[in-house]
Motif scaffolding. Structure first.
Motif, PDB file in Angstrom:
ATOM      1  N   PHE A  49     126.926 -43.948  17.780  1.00 14.03           N
ATOM      2  CA  PHE A  49     128.079 -44.448  17.028  1.00 14.03           C
ATOM      3  C   PHE A  49     127.848 -44.356  15.520  1.00 14.03           C
ATOM      4  CE2 PHE A  49     130.796 -47.742  15.153  1.00 14.03           C
ATOM      5  CZ  PHE A  49     132.029 -47.370  15.675  1.00 14.03           C
ATOM      6  N   ILE A  50     126.643 -44.779  15.067  1.00 12.40           N
ATOM      7  CA  ILE A  50     126.425 -44.735  13.607  1.00 12.40           C
ATOM      8  C   ILE A  50     126.289 -43.299  13.104  1.00 12.40           C
ATOM      9  CG2 ILE A  50     125.466 -47.070  13.284  1.00 12.40           C
ATOM     10  CD1 ILE A  50     122.680 -45.755  13.109  1.00 12.40           C
ATOM     11  N   ILE A  65     127.176 -54.460  12.670  1.00 16.00           N
ATOM     12  CA  ILE A  65     126.291 -53.514  11.988  1.00 16.00           C
ATOM     13  C   ILE A  65     124.979 -53.427  12.764  1.00 16.00           C
ATOM     14  CG2 ILE A  65     125.091 -52.999   9.811  1.00 16.00           C
ATOM     15  CD1 ILE A  65     127.299 -54.744   8.438  1.00 16.00           C
ATOM     16  N   PHE A  66     124.490 -52.211  12.911  1.00 16.24           N
ATOM     17  CA  PHE A  66     123.275 -51.949  13.701  1.00 16.24           C
ATOM     18  C   PHE A  66     122.146 -51.551  12.759  1.00 16.24           C
ATOM     19  CE2 PHE A  66     120.914 -48.414  15.969  1.00 16.24           C
ATOM     20  CZ  PHE A  66     120.217 -49.228  16.850  1.00 16.24           C
ATOM     21  N   HIS A  67     121.016 -52.273  12.871  1.00 19.42           N
ATOM     22  CA  HIS A  67     119.878 -51.987  11.992  1.00 19.42           C
ATOM     23  C   HIS A  67     118.682 -51.393  12.732  1.00 19.42           C
ATOM     24  CE1 HIS A  67     121.841 -54.238   8.754  1.00 19.42           C
ATOM     25  NE2 HIS A  67     122.048 -55.218   9.595  1.00 19.42           N
ATOM     26  N   GLY A  68     118.894 -50.885  13.925  1.00 16.63           N
ATOM     27  CA  GLY A  68     117.779 -50.298  14.662  1.00 16.63           C
ATOM     28  C   GLY A  68     117.221 -51.250  15.708  1.00 16.63           C
ATOM     29  N   THR A  69     116.004 -50.983  16.150  1.00 18.37           N
ATOM     30  CA  THR A  69     115.369 -51.831  17.159  1.00 18.37           C
ATOM     31  C   THR A  69     114.012 -52.305  16.635  1.00 18.37           C
ATOM     32  OG1 THR A  69     114.338 -49.930  18.219  1.00 18.37           O
ATOM     33  CG2 THR A  69     116.463 -50.622  19.117  1.00 18.37           C
ATOM     34  N   LYS A  70     113.498 -53.349  17.238  1.00 19.04           N
ATOM     35  CA  LYS A  70     112.218 -53.914  16.777  1.00 19.04           C
ATOM     36  C   LYS A  70     111.543 -54.658  17.925  1.00 19.04           C
ATOM     37  CE  LYS A  70     110.422 -56.564  12.850  1.00 19.04           C
ATOM     38  NZ  LYS A  70     110.782 -57.355  11.665  1.00 19.04           N
ATOM     39  N   ILE A  85     118.486 -54.876  16.606  1.00 20.99           N
ATOM     40  CA  ILE A  85     118.739 -55.683  15.405  1.00 20.99           C
ATOM     41  C   ILE A  85     120.196 -55.458  15.003  1.00 20.99           C
ATOM     42  CG2 ILE A  85     117.932 -56.325  13.112  1.00 20.99           C
ATOM     43  CD1 ILE A  85     115.465 -54.562  13.633  1.00 20.99           C
ATOM     44  N   LEU A  86     120.971 -56.506  15.127  1.00 26.12           N
ATOM     45  CA  LEU A  86     122.408 -56.409  14.851  1.00 26.12           C
ATOM     46  C   LEU A  86     122.808 -57.414  13.789  1.00 26.12           C
ATOM     47  CD1 LEU A  86     123.599 -56.292  18.593  1.00 26.12           C
ATOM     48  CD2 LEU A  86     123.444 -54.355  17.017  1.00 26.12           C
ATOM     49  N   GLU A  87     123.989 -57.233  13.263  1.00 28.67           N
ATOM     50  CA  GLU A  87     124.600 -58.207  12.358  1.00 28.67           C
ATOM     51  C   GLU A  87     124.890 -59.489  13.143  1.00 28.67           C
ATOM     52  OE1 GLU A  87     128.521 -56.827  11.625  1.00 28.67           O
ATOM     53  OE2 GLU A  87     129.015 -58.412  10.188  1.00 28.67           O
TER      54      GLU A  87
END
Lengths: 301, 301
Positions: A49-50, A65-70, A85-87
Motif C-alpha cells: 500500500f505505501i 500510518i505504517f512505520h514498518g515492523t519491529k 508499528i502503526l499510527e
C-alpha cells in the motif's frame, strides 16, 4: 515505555498475560503479528500500500500510518515477537468515542480454508453481517457527565440485532449515555450533525471512501473494519470533535484482480445509509421524525 | 396465438413439453407461476410494486410492465395454469442481442430453507457470483453477417470464468460474432460507445439504477437478474440500438426492513465497473489499451 492501549474496543487485548497490541507515549501503536500467515499478509498489505504511487492523500488518510515492523517484548511474556508499528489513531485523545465496524456481508473469501469458511459463515449469519452488510465489533462512548461511559462487553456486542445497531449508532452521537442497550431510553442524537454531518464529518468521509471503492480493483478488503472516532469533550463544546474514519485490520486483504470489492462496497453503502438516516431524522421536526419507519422510507423514493 | 418466445436466453423454456413462458403477437409475455411459494411471491412483488406511489418513472421503466395474472393452457400440456402477464421486453425486435445477468455475490438470503441455502452457496461459489458479484445466466448475440449468431448453451454459460465474462461483455457489443468462447479472437467492441456509452446507454441506465439502490430500503432483490438488450441492426447502422436495462425474476424478493439491498448494490457496482472499463478501453488509443491490466487499474487511482 510500552503499555496496553486505553481505548481498544475490539480484537485481542494485551491484558492478563495475553498477546495484544501495545502503545508508546509518542503516538505509535504496536500490533503483534499473528503467528500464522495472517501476520505476514498484513505486513505485505501495508508494504504494498505505501509503495503505490497512485493513491491520493484524501484516500491515504483513511489508513493508519505504517512505520514498518519491529521485534518487541511480547505482552504475553513469551519473549521477543515481531510487531507492526502503526499510527496510534487515538493518540492525545482524552475521551475518544470509538466504534469498530466490520464491513461486508461475508468475511470469508474464495481461496480461504474450509475451516475459516465455516467459522465465518456461521459468525456472519449469527451477527448482522448478512442482514446489514456490516456488524459492530465493539464500541466505547463517553457521555456529558464525568462518570457516563458505555463499553459493552464482547458477549453483548455479539448479540446486537439490526435494531440494536441502529440504536447504538444513535447513542454514539448523543450527549446522554446510559450503560446497556436499553431500548426505552431514546438517544438525543444531539451531536449527530457535528459528528456525522458537515463537509468533513463521518458521512462525507464515508462518501469519499465509497467513491474510491467504486473504482479501485487492486485490493479486496475481507474482514476489514471501519473505525469511527471523535473526541467527546470537543464535540460537547460545539466543535466537530475531529470525527475520523479509519480502515484497520488487513490480515485478509487479497488481490482484487481487476474487480471492485463489491462485498466491502455494499456494506459501506449500507453503513452510509444508516448514518444518513440518523442525520435526516435528527434534522426533521419532531412530529415528522416520529412517523413510523415504513412511511419514512417510502418518502425517500 | 401463444407460442414459446424466440429470444429467451435463460430460465425454464416451453420446449419439448416443458412448462415455460409464452408470448402472444401483441407484446405480452406469459410467465407460468411456479407451483411452490415462488409463484405467489413474484405475483405479490409485482402487485406491491405497482401500488407504490413514490417510485419515479425513471426507475419504473427498469421493470417490465405488469398486467395481472391469467389462467392459460400450460405449455407442458397439463391443462390450465396461472401465468403472470408481463410486457414482452423484446417485442418487435428482429435481432435482439440479450444478456441475462444474475446480480449479487449471494443468491440465498436469511430465512431461506437450508436446502435452498446449500444449493445457492454451491452455485454461487462455482460461478462468478462470489468473485464478481454477478454471473451471466445466458446470452444471445447477432453479428453483422446474416449468419453470425452466438447463443451458448447452459453448460458453457455455467462454466464462464471472470475472464470469460469480461470477454463476453466485449463480444456483446462487437460487430464480429464468432460462436464459442474463443479467447484468440479479440472482439472489436465497435458498438461499445453506442450501446454502453452515451447519455441514454447501458452505463447511464445502470448508474440511475445504482442511485436508487443506494437509497431504497423496501425490497431486497435476491436472485434477481438484469437484462441488457439492444437491437443489432439499428446499432450496426449507427443508431443507439435502443439499449435497455430491465430487471426480471422477483420470486425471491423479500422485505428490505429499512436496510438497503447491499448485496444487489455491490454486484450492480461491479457490473457497472466492467462496462465502464470496456468503454474506457475502447476510447483509448490502441497503444494504451494494450497496457497490462495492472498498470491500467493503477492509473485510475
Amino acid at each position: 515505555m510500552l503499555k496496553a492501549p486505553d481505548h481498544q474496543v475490539a480484537g485481542h487485548q494485551a491484558l492478563d498475560g495475553h498477546l495484544g497490541p501495545l502503545v508508546d507515549d509518542s503516538g505509535c501503536f504496536y500490533k503483534p503479528l499473528q503467528n500464522d500467515e495472517r501476520g505476514s499478509k498484513e505486513v505485505a498489505f501495508y508494504e504494498k500500500f505505501i509503495s503505490l504511487t497512485g493513491i491520493p492523500s484524501r484516500i491515504r488518510r483513511f489508513f493508519p500510518i505504517f512505520h514498518g515492523t519491529k521485534n518487541l517484548e511480547a505482552s504475553d511474556g513469551t519473549g521477543m515477537h515481531p510487531h507492526l508499528i502503526l499510527e496510534d489513531v487515538v493518540f492525545g485523545c482524552m475521551k475518544p468515542c470509538i466504534t469498530d465496524i466490520k464491513i461486508g456481508s461475508r468475511t470469508w473469501y474464495p481461496g480461504a480454508s474450509e475451516d475459516y469458511f465455516q467459522k465465518c459463515i456461521s459468525k456472519d449469519g449469527n451477527s448482522t453481517s448478512v442482514s446489514l452488510g456490516f456488524r459492530v465489533s465493539g464500541l466505547q462512548v463517553y457521555g456529558s457527565k464525568e462518570s457516563d461511559f458505555w463499553k459493552p462487553n464482547k458477549k453483548i456486542v455479539k448479540s446486537f440485532t439490526p435494531e440494536d445497531v441502529r440504536l447504538v449508532l444513535r447513542r454514539f452521537v448523543s450527549s446522554d449515555v446510559v450503560p446497556g442497550i436499553d431500548k426505552d431510553v431514546t438517544p438525543d442524537c444531539s451531536l449527530a450533525s457535528r459528528v456525522y454531518g458537515g463537509s468533513s464529518g463521518v458521512l462525507a468521509q464515508l462518501s469519499e471512501l465509497k467513491e474510491w471503492f467504486e473504482d479501485q480493483t487492486m485490493f479486496h478488503f475481507n474482514s476489514c473494519s471501519v473505525l469511527i472516532l471523535y473526541e467527546k469533550d470537543l464535540a460537547l463544546r460545539g466543535k466537530s470533535g475531529g470525527a475520523e474514519v479509519k480502515l484497520v485490520d488487513f490480515a485478509h486483504v487479497v488481490d482484487g484482480n481487476g474487480v471492485i470489492d463489491h462485498n466491502f462496497l455494499g456494506g459501506l453503502c449500507s453503513l452510509k445509509k444508516f448514518i444518513s438516516d440518523i442525520l435526516t431524522d435528527t434534522n426533521k421536526p419532531l412530529s415528522e421524525a416520529c412517523l413510523p419507519e415504513m412511511d419514512t422510507s417510502a418518502d425517500g423514493l
